[in-house]
Design a protein around this motif. Structure first.
Motif, mmCIF file in Angstrom:
data_model
loop_
_atom_site.group_PDB
_atom_site.id
_atom_site.type_symbol
_atom_site.label_atom_id
_atom_site.label_comp_id
_atom_site.label_asym_id
_atom_site.label_seq_id
_atom_site.Cartn_x
_atom_site.Cartn_y
_atom_site.Cartn_z
ATOM 1 N N VAL A 70 0.832 -1.201 0.000
ATOM 2 C CA VAL A 70 0.000 0.000 0.000
ATOM 3 C C VAL A 70 0.870 1.256 0.000
ATOM 4 O O VAL A 70 0.564 2.237 -0.693
ATOM 5 N N MET A 71 1.957 1.245 0.767
ATOM 6 C CA MET A 71 2.859 2.397 0.772
ATOM 7 C C MET A 71 3.450 2.644 -0.616
ATOM 8 O O MET A 71 3.537 3.787 -1.069
ATOM 9 N N LYS A 72 3.849 1.589 -1.304
ATOM 10 C CA LYS A 72 4.434 1.757 -2.634
ATOM 11 C C LYS A 72 3.392 2.222 -3.648
ATOM 12 O O LYS A 72 3.712 2.940 -4.597
ATOM 13 N N LEU A 73 2.125 1.821 -3.434
ATOM 14 C CA LEU A 73 1.076 2.212 -4.360
ATOM 15 C C LEU A 73 0.610 3.644 -4.151
ATOM 16 O O LEU A 73 0.196 4.308 -5.100
ATOM 17 N N THR A 74 0.637 4.133 -2.930
ATOM 18 C CA THR A 74 0.031 5.427 -2.635
ATOM 19 C C THR A 74 1.021 6.568 -2.463
ATOM 20 O O THR A 74 0.650 7.723 -2.648
ATOM 21 N N ARG A 75 2.238 6.302 -2.081
ATOM 22 C CA ARG A 75 3.209 7.368 -1.825
ATOM 23 C C ARG A 75 3.961 7.748 -3.096
ATOM 24 O O ARG A 75 4.176 6.902 -3.957
ATOM 25 N N PRO A 76 4.375 9.013 -3.167
ATOM 26 C CA PRO A 76 5.219 9.384 -4.311
ATOM 27 C C PRO A 76 6.592 8.725 -4.199
ATOM 28 O O PRO A 76 7.019 8.340 -3.116
ATOM 29 N N ILE A 77 7.241 8.597 -5.324
ATOM 30 C CA ILE A 77 8.561 7.970 -5.368
ATOM 31 C C ILE A 77 9.549 8.830 -4.577
ATOM 32 O O ILE A 77 9.675 10.025 -4.811
ATOM 33 N N GLN A 78 10.224 8.198 -3.626
ATOM 34 C CA GLN A 78 11.264 8.873 -2.851
ATOM 35 C C GLN A 78 12.479 7.959 -2.828
ATOM 36 O O GLN A 78 12.371 6.810 -2.419
ATOM 37 N N PRO A 79 13.615 8.466 -3.249
ATOM 38 C CA PRO A 79 14.817 7.624 -3.190
ATOM 39 C C PRO A 79 15.199 7.357 -1.732
ATOM 40 O O PRO A 79 15.262 8.278 -0.928
ATOM 41 N N ARG A 80 15.374 6.117 -1.403
ATOM 42 C CA ARG A 80 15.744 5.710 -0.046
ATOM 43 C C ARG A 80 17.087 5.003 -0.089
ATOM 44 O O ARG A 80 17.375 4.243 -1.006
ATOM 45 N N SER A 81 17.868 5.211 0.949
ATOM 46 C CA SER A 81 19.162 4.546 1.028
ATOM 47 C C SER A 81 18.972 3.083 1.434
ATOM 48 O O SER A 81 17.929 2.700 1.964
ATOM 49 N N PHE A 82 20.001 2.315 1.191
ATOM 50 C CA PHE A 82 19.963 0.913 1.591
ATOM 51 C C PHE A 82 19.818 0.790 3.104
ATOM 52 O O PHE A 82 19.094 -0.082 3.591
ATOM 53 N N ALA A 83 20.470 1.673 3.851
ATOM 54 C CA ALA A 83 20.395 1.629 5.317
ATOM 55 C C ALA A 83 18.967 1.873 5.795
ATOM 56 O O ALA A 83 18.505 1.225 6.736
ATOM 57 N N PHE A 84 18.255 2.790 5.152
ATOM 58 C CA PHE A 84 16.870 3.061 5.537
ATOM 59 C C PHE A 84 15.984 1.854 5.263
ATOM 60 O O PHE A 84 15.148 1.479 6.088
ATOM 61 N N LYS A 85 16.161 1.256 4.099
ATOM 62 C CA LYS A 85 15.370 0.068 3.757
ATOM 63 C C LYS A 85 15.685 -1.085 4.711
ATOM 64 O O LYS A 85 14.788 -1.820 5.138
ATOM 65 N N PHE A 86 16.956 -1.244 5.051
ATOM 66 C CA PHE A 86 17.348 -2.293 5.992
ATOM 67 C C PHE A 86 16.752 -2.037 7.373
ATOM 68 O O PHE A 86 16.286 -2.963 8.030
ATOM 69 N N LEU A 87 16.740 -0.792 7.802
ATOM 70 C CA LEU A 87 16.154 -0.434 9.092
ATOM 71 C C LEU A 87 14.662 -0.728 9.112
ATOM 72 O O LEU A 87 14.128 -1.271 10.083
ATOM 73 N N ARG A 88 13.976 -0.387 8.041
ATOM 74 C CA ARG A 88 12.536 -0.641 7.958
ATOM 75 C C ARG A 88 12.246 -2.149 7.973
ATOM 76 O O ARG A 88 11.348 -2.608 8.673
ATOM 77 N N LEU A 89 13.008 -2.911 7.225
ATOM 78 C CA LEU A 89 12.816 -4.361 7.189
ATOM 79 C C LEU A 89 13.170 -4.994 8.534
ATOM 80 O O LEU A 89 12.475 -5.914 8.999
ATOM 81 N N SER A 90 14.208 -4.504 9.192
ATOM 82 C CA SER A 90 14.584 -5.012 10.515
ATOM 83 C C SER A 90 13.503 -4.717 11.544
ATOM 84 O O SER A 90 13.194 -5.563 12.388
ATOM 85 N N ALA A 91 12.930 -3.528 11.484
ATOM 86 C CA ALA A 91 11.854 -3.172 12.414
ATOM 87 C C ALA A 91 10.648 -4.086 12.217
ATOM 88 O O ALA A 91 10.023 -4.525 13.192
#
Length: 148
Positions: free
Chosen positions: A77-98
């Motif tokens: 849902v986040m990918k479908l509704t939010r505008p494209i924002q470049p995220r770093s690998f560390a941010f994506k890893f933090l989100r997945l870890s959480a």
């Protein structure tokens, strides 16, 4: 092009979350699967794939398996509704870890609940992982005589 990729991957994540959620909802403990040797056809709506997936996830994570479906659906849902924002690998890893820690915490929490008689597995409501986490945390406290 990036928006089309986000819509496609968001749709796939949402479908995966829905598939997992409905597989868990439609689980029949008497269906033939990796753990159950039963005669007869599979009654699961998604066939053998859904029966095996639900059986495996419920035994490993118990009720917390639904958390994985929520993580996938929410991410979609986040990918479908939010505008494209470049995220770093560390941010994506933090989100997945959480998300992983949230599912593990949920498994630990439900493992502490009393097991109803209708629960079809030998493990508790938190599955193998929830039971393992609960016993790992409570055994040292019990040996010291600390209540709880």
């Amino acid at each position: 092009m990036a928006r089309a990729g986000a819509l496609f991957s968001g749709g796939l994540l949402l479908l995966a979350g829905g598939f997992i959620a409905f597989s868990l909802y439609d689980h029949n403990p008497l269906d033939p699967s990796w753990n159950v040797a039963a005669a007869g056809p599979v009654s699961h709506s998604f066939g053998a794939l859904g029966a095996n997936l639900a059986d495996l996830m419920l035994q490993i994570l118990g009720w917390a398996a639904g958390g994985i479906a929520l993580v996938f659906a929410g991410w979609g849902v986040m990918k479908l509704t939010r505008p494209i924002q470049p995220r770093s690998f560390a941010f994506k890893f933090l989100r997945l870890s959480a998300a992983g820690f949230a599912v593990l915490g949920f498994a630990l929490a439900v493992a502490a609940l009393p097991i109803p008689e209708s629960w079809p597995f030998a493990t508790g409501l938190g599955g193998i992982i929830g039971d393992g986490l609960l016993f790992t945390l409570t055994n040292p406290l019990e040996s010291l005589g600390v209540p709880g």
